[in-house]
Design a protein around this motif. Structure first.
Motif, PDB file in Angstrom:
ATOM      1  N   ILE A 228       2.465   2.649   3.523  1.00 48.29           N
ATOM      2  CA  ILE A 228       1.888   3.116   4.935  1.00 48.29           C
ATOM      3  C   ILE A 228       0.484   3.767   4.747  1.00 48.29           C
ATOM      4  O   ILE A 228       0.017   3.641   3.454  1.00 48.29           O
ATOM      5  CB  ILE A 228       2.416   4.619   5.242  1.00 48.29           C
ATOM      6  CG1 ILE A 228       2.499   5.589   4.040  1.00 48.29           C
ATOM      7  CG2 ILE A 228       4.056   4.325   5.576  1.00 48.29           C
ATOM      8  CD1 ILE A 228       2.967   6.899   4.470  1.00 48.29           C
TER       9      ILE A 228
ATOM     10  N   PRO B 254       2.729   2.802   9.592  1.00 45.96           N
ATOM     11  CA  PRO B 254       3.515   1.698   8.953  1.00 45.96           C
ATOM     12  C   PRO B 254       2.777   0.389   8.609  1.00 45.96           C
ATOM     13  O   PRO B 254       2.133   0.164   9.480  1.00 45.96           O
ATOM     14  CB  PRO B 254       4.751   1.693   9.413  1.00 45.96           C
ATOM     15  CG  PRO B 254       4.380   2.091  10.635  1.00 45.96           C
ATOM     16  CD  PRO B 254       3.431   2.924  10.737  1.00 45.96           C
TER      17      PRO B 254
ATOM     18  N   ARG C  16       2.035   3.515  -1.201  1.00 44.51           N
ATOM     19  CA  ARG C  16       3.092   2.255  -1.566  1.00 44.51           C
ATOM     20  C   ARG C  16       4.265   2.924  -1.502  1.00 44.51           C
ATOM     21  O   ARG C  16       5.408   2.423  -1.042  1.00 44.51           O
ATOM     22  CB  ARG C  16       2.711   1.908  -2.607  1.00 44.51           C
ATOM     23  CG  ARG C  16       3.369   0.527  -2.964  1.00 44.51           C
ATOM     24  CD  ARG C  16       3.025  -0.693  -2.464  1.00 44.51           C
ATOM     25  NE  ARG C  16       3.904  -2.043  -2.503  1.00 44.51           N
ATOM     26  CZ  ARG C  16       3.666  -3.038  -3.209  1.00 44.51           C
ATOM     27  NH1 ARG C  16       2.535  -3.158  -3.759  1.00 44.51           N
ATOM     28  NH2 ARG C  16       4.378  -4.003  -3.146  1.00 44.51           N
ATOM     29  N   TRP C  17       4.378   4.192  -2.187  1.00 46.02           N
ATOM     30  CA  TRP C  17       5.903   4.710  -2.411  1.00 46.02           C
ATOM     31  C   TRP C  17       5.750   5.992  -1.765  1.00 46.02           C
ATOM     32  O   TRP C  17       4.914   6.895  -2.068  1.00 46.02           O
ATOM     33  CB  TRP C  17       6.344   4.753  -3.721  1.00 46.02           C
ATOM     34  CG  TRP C  17       6.210   3.395  -4.472  1.00 46.02           C
ATOM     35  CD1 TRP C  17       7.310   2.514  -4.189  1.00 46.02           C
ATOM     36  CD2 TRP C  17       5.096   2.940  -5.219  1.00 46.02           C
ATOM     37  NE1 TRP C  17       6.676   1.239  -4.987  1.00 46.02           N
ATOM     38  CE2 TRP C  17       5.498   1.494  -5.677  1.00 46.02           C
ATOM     39  CE3 TRP C  17       3.793   3.047  -5.642  1.00 46.02           C
ATOM     40  CZ2 TRP C  17       4.803   0.522  -6.298  1.00 46.02           C
ATOM     41  CZ3 TRP C  17       3.291   2.386  -6.431  1.00 46.02           C
ATOM     42  CH2 TRP C  17       3.757   1.189  -6.698  1.00 46.02           C
ATOM     43  N   ALA C  18       6.812   6.273  -0.705  1.00 46.44           N
ATOM     44  CA  ALA C  18       7.089   7.438  -0.210  1.00 46.44           C
ATOM     45  C   ALA C  18       6.787   8.758  -0.960  1.00 46.44           C
ATOM     46  O   ALA C  18       6.436   9.945  -0.763  1.00 46.44           O
ATOM     47  CB  ALA C  18       8.228   7.641   0.725  1.00 46.44           C
TER      48      ALA C  18
ATOM     49  N   THR D 197       5.449  -5.087  11.643  1.00 41.49           N
ATOM     50  CA  THR D 197       6.650  -5.348  11.001  1.00 41.49           C
ATOM     51  C   THR D 197       6.474  -6.114   9.639  1.00 41.49           C
ATOM     52  O   THR D 197       5.609  -6.850   9.673  1.00 41.49           O
ATOM     53  CB  THR D 197       7.761  -6.127  11.756  1.00 41.49           C
ATOM     54  OG1 THR D 197       7.159  -7.367  12.258  1.00 41.49           O
ATOM     55  CG2 THR D 197       7.882  -5.256  13.304  1.00 41.49           C
TER      56      THR D 197
ATOM     57  N   GLY E 121       2.856  -3.637   7.788  1.00 45.95           N
ATOM     58  CA  GLY E 121       3.633  -4.670   7.895  1.00 45.95           C
ATOM     59  C   GLY E 121       3.189  -5.922   7.077  1.00 45.95           C
ATOM     60  O   GLY E 121       2.288  -5.857   6.347  1.00 45.95           O
TER      61      GLY E 121
ATOM     62  N   ASP F  34       6.816  -3.853   2.605  1.00 43.46           N
ATOM     63  CA  ASP F  34       7.724  -3.243   1.797  1.00 43.46           C
ATOM     64  C   ASP F  34       7.796  -1.961   2.071  1.00 43.46           C
ATOM     65  O   ASP F  34       8.295  -1.012   1.268  1.00 43.46           O
ATOM     66  CB  ASP F  34       7.732  -3.712   0.380  1.00 43.46           C
ATOM     67  CG  ASP F  34       6.529  -2.928  -0.326  1.00 43.46           C
ATOM     68  OD1 ASP F  34       5.659  -2.170   0.510  1.00 43.46           O
ATOM     69  OD2 ASP F  34       6.359  -2.857  -1.377  1.00 43.46           O
ATOM     70  N   GLY F  35       7.434  -1.469   3.293  1.00 42.57           N
ATOM     71  CA  GLY F  35       7.346   0.126   3.409  1.00 42.57           C
ATOM     72  C   GLY F  35       6.175   0.726   2.999  1.00 42.57           C
ATOM     73  O   GLY F  35       6.247   2.268   3.158  1.00 42.57           O
TER      74      GLY F  35
ATOM     75  N   TYR G 265       0.375  -8.441   3.253  1.00 38.08           N
ATOM     76  CA  TYR G 265       1.590  -8.341   2.644  1.00 38.08           C
ATOM     77  C   TYR G 265       1.576  -9.693   1.963  1.00 38.08           C
ATOM     78  O   TYR G 265       2.384 -10.565   2.639  1.00 38.08           O
ATOM     79  CB  TYR G 265       2.578  -7.650   3.028  1.00 38.08           C
ATOM     80  CG  TYR G 265       3.653  -7.636   1.974  1.00 38.08           C
ATOM     81  CD1 TYR G 265       3.415  -6.385   0.942  1.00 38.08           C
ATOM     82  CD2 TYR G 265       4.788  -8.100   1.905  1.00 38.08           C
ATOM     83  CE1 TYR G 265       4.427  -6.269  -0.277  1.00 38.08           C
ATOM     84  CE2 TYR G 265       5.792  -8.106   0.972  1.00 38.08           C
ATOM     85  CZ  TYR G 265       5.715  -7.023  -0.115  1.00 38.08           C
ATOM     86  OH  TYR G 265       6.655  -6.950  -1.037  1.00 38.08           O
TER      87      TYR G 265
END
Length: 164
Positions: free
Chosen positions: A60, A78, A155-157, A54, A80, A57-58, A109
């Protein structure tokens, strides 16, 4: 009379010794059975389920290629605040290959960035095919290799969608 008494004591000693060995064997078999039942149980089998990491910032990790069972190319993990990778059961990403250490690598992170750290593994962690010797910042698209498994840091989907 003394000889008869010693013979009886020897016989009793042997009977007690055999009883002891029999009980020890039964006890060991029961423990082995309990351990195997625990490993087959879906609630406690951490090898088959990945703990959820968990925070962050999202970002993966996407499996690019894998030479081991249970890790399929395309699988997404994902990230965390702290994501542990290794062969040990408590890791967020579990690797079963012999090349992975119990606690092989960690992604944390902090300060708004993801950092990759090798935890002193014998077979090293590679970032873009360069061995990781100290904490290093991950950039979008970086490739992390641990043994035969290669992950891509996303980092960004929308970056994943544009490459597929």
């Amino acid at each position: 009379m003394l000889a008869l008494g010693l013979t009886i004591l020897r016989g009793l000693f042997l009977i007690l010794l055999y009883i002891f060995l029999f009980r020890l064997t039964i006890s060991m078999l029961e423990q082995i059975k309990q351990v195997s039942e625990r490993e087959e149980s879906p609630q406690t089998n951490l090898l088959k389920s990945t703990p959820i990491s968990t925070g962050g910032d999202g970002a993966i990790l996407q499996v690019v290629s894998s030479g081991e069972e249970g890790i399929v190319p395309g699988t997404l993990y994902p990230l965390g605040d702290v994501t542990n990778i290794g062969r040990g059961r408590g890791n967020h990403i579990h690797l079963s290959g012999h090349y992975a250490s119990q606690e092989h690598a960690r992604i944390t992170y902090r300060q708004g960035q993801y950092w990759l750290e090798d935890l002193g593994s014998l077979n090293h962690t590679f970032l873009n095919e360069v061995p990781v010797t100290k904490d290093i910042v991950l950039a979008n698209g970086d490739r992390i290799r641990i043994g035969e498994v290669i992950f891509r840091f996303v980092r960004w989907a929308y970056e994943m969608e544009s490459e597929n």
